[in-house]
Motif scaffolding. Structure first.
Motif, short mmCIF file in Angstrom:
data_model
loop_
_atom_site.label_atom_id
_atom_site.label_comp_id
_atom_site.label_asym_id
_atom_site.label_seq_id
_atom_site.Cartn_x
_atom_site.Cartn_y
_atom_site.Cartn_z
N HIS A 121 137.05 32.85 -20.27
CA HIS A 121 137.73 33.17 -21.21
C HIS A 121 137.37 34.58 -21.80
CE1 HIS A 121 138.99 28.92 -21.95
NE2 HIS A 121 137.60 28.79 -21.55
N PRO A 122 138.57 35.67 -21.46
CA PRO A 122 138.10 36.85 -21.77
C PRO A 122 138.49 37.20 -23.22
CG PRO A 122 139.99 36.75 -20.50
CD PRO A 122 139.43 35.37 -20.54
N VAL A 123 137.73 37.80 -23.89
CA VAL A 123 137.74 38.27 -25.43
C VAL A 123 137.97 39.69 -25.40
CG1 VAL A 123 136.92 38.27 -27.73
CG2 VAL A 123 136.44 36.20 -26.29
N VAL A 124 139.11 40.38 -26.13
CA VAL A 124 139.28 41.39 -26.23
C VAL A 124 139.00 42.25 -27.83
CG1 VAL A 124 140.82 43.38 -26.09
CG2 VAL A 124 140.72 41.95 -24.42
N THR A 125 137.93 42.88 -28.23
CA THR A 125 137.65 43.31 -29.56
C THR A 125 138.60 44.68 -29.63
OG1 THR A 125 135.73 42.10 -29.43
CG2 THR A 125 136.02 43.92 -31.05
N ILE A 126 139.40 44.69 -30.67
CA ILE A 126 140.10 45.80 -31.14
C ILE A 126 139.66 46.53 -32.47
CG2 ILE A 126 142.46 46.75 -31.53
CD1 ILE A 126 143.57 44.68 -29.67
#
Length: 88
Positions: free
Chosen positions: A27-32
């Motif tokens: 499950h990829p998690v992208v932090t912006i």
């Protein structure tokens, strides 16, 4: 009857066993990181200075140097500028 054995069709008995097998699920998690710019008013007071020259003109009957002191004999505030109603 011949005394021969009778052979029935075989019966199958099945025992099911479960063996866990690990399957990776990613499950990829992208932090912006966002920077929101908000306008905030900054009130700056800019002082202005001006010089005003008041021409009092000729006052008939005024003495050049009154005995009470002051300049021009206009009276009020120590004998100077008290009768000027432009600024009072």
């Amino acid at each position: 009857m011949c005394g021969c054995p009778i052979v029935c069709p075989p019966r199958y008995v099945v025992h099911d066993y479960c063996t866990p097998q690990v399957v990776p699920v990613i499950h990829p998690v992208v932090t912006i990181n966002r920077q929101n710019i908000v306008s905030v008013p900054q009130h700056i007071v800019q002082p202005l200075q001006t010089n005003v020259t008041v021409n009092r003109g000729f006052v008939p009957g005024a003495q050049a140097f009154p005995a009470a002191g002051g300049f021009g004999g206009f009276g009020g505030f120590g004998g100077f500028g008290g009768s000027n109603r432009l600024f009072f």
